[in-house]
Design a protein around this motif. Sequence first.
Motif, short mmCIF file in Angstrom:
data_model
loop_
_atom_site.label_atom_id
_atom_site.label_comp_id
_atom_site.label_asym_id
_atom_site.label_seq_id
_atom_site.Cartn_x
_atom_site.Cartn_y
_atom_site.Cartn_z
N SER A 358 28.55 -1.82 58.28
CA SER A 358 27.16 -2.19 58.00
C SER A 358 26.25 -0.97 58.02
N HIS A 359 26.57 0.04 58.82
CA HIS A 359 25.77 1.26 58.81
C HIS A 359 25.91 2.00 57.48
N ASP A 362 23.66 0.61 54.33
CA ASP A 362 22.22 0.82 54.26
C ASP A 362 21.78 1.55 53.00
#
Length: 420
Positions: A358-359, A362
């Motif tokens: 998920s990082h 971005d």
Amino acid sequence: MSGTGSAPGRLSRAWQRTRNEPGLLRNVVAMGLLMVLGVTAGAIILSNQRFNPPWADERIVYATFDSTPAISPGNGQEVRIAGISVGDVRAAEVDDNGKALLKLAVDRDYPVFDNARVVLRPKSPLNEMYVELSPGGPPGKELAEEAVLPVGNSQRPVQVNEVLGHLDDNTRFALTTMLAESDTALANAPATLPDSLRNADGLVADLKPVVDQLDARREKIAQLISALSQISTAVGGNNERITHLATNLQQTLEVLNKQNPALDDSLGQLPDVSAQLRAAMDGVTQLAGELDPALTNIRGASDKLPGALSRVSDSVKQLDSTLDVLSPVLAKARPVVGDLRPAVGDVRASLTDLVPISHQLDPVTSGLVPYLTDLQAFVYNTNSVASLRDANRGILRGLLQVTPTSLPLPLQGLATPTPR
């Protein structure tokens, strides 16, 4: 023997001489009548003079008075109990204190106690006196023979001259005239006095308990005065105790004098205490000033609170309706949630692996955000490319034709089929 035997003979000879001598019998009878009359007259005189025989059973009691006007001992002045004569006044003298001392003879059938009271009362307007005796009773003690009642137990009448002696000549003349007129006015009193005066008997009867209580109170006061007199006499005669009491009082005052420094220190601390009290009162005053706006705001909030509570009540009612609708859904969702509960653990483990990814997403999401509007338009415009619906709903349609030839009827030759 000859002397005793000759007495009847002498009487017989005297009787014979009286009968035989002319005029002697008449003189003897006259002498006898005179003796009988003399004895009768003496008895009557003695009875009227209230002769006191030496064998009479009487008790001697002495009563002390401030003064005894119109007292004449030996002239039959009575001693009465409740209006009944029970004795008389035998003698009068002056005691060592300058008071009048009356000797009273009272029948022993009527005991006299040390709380008895004696009152001199006039019997007639001629100031003829008698002694009214209230014999007393328990808790008093019975008086012994020749006991003395003190002056506190006696009362003398007020003489008319004592009252008139303070009046001038005009006032005396007016009072005399008033008494003469009142005598004339009261001659027909039973017929002329109003009914209110006749009802005074009832008032006097009602006041009798009050008078009895006052009399009892007067006796108690007399006893108290006698007790105080005895106490003062005892104190006055005991100088040693008074000296000891004065010495103890002086020692007490000296001890109090030694305590003056501590008392001065306590008084010196009072200003600081008063300053602290003043500061506390100022704080209370400031708090009271701050409480006024707070109370005003609370009053305003209390005015708005009923409307807010009414709206909250409406919201609660709507929430109740919503809960009624959601109850069946929640009942059906409960098995699904129960089936999904085992998968939650696996999803939690997968989320742990997805956190690093998920990082990295971005930058991708930040690059896609400007194109979301165009993507929305594209999806909206291309929505019907693969759709099986149009403005007339689904694209699957059928055509049904009904003609006479298609029906199994006997009229098939009467008409030609018309295409539909």
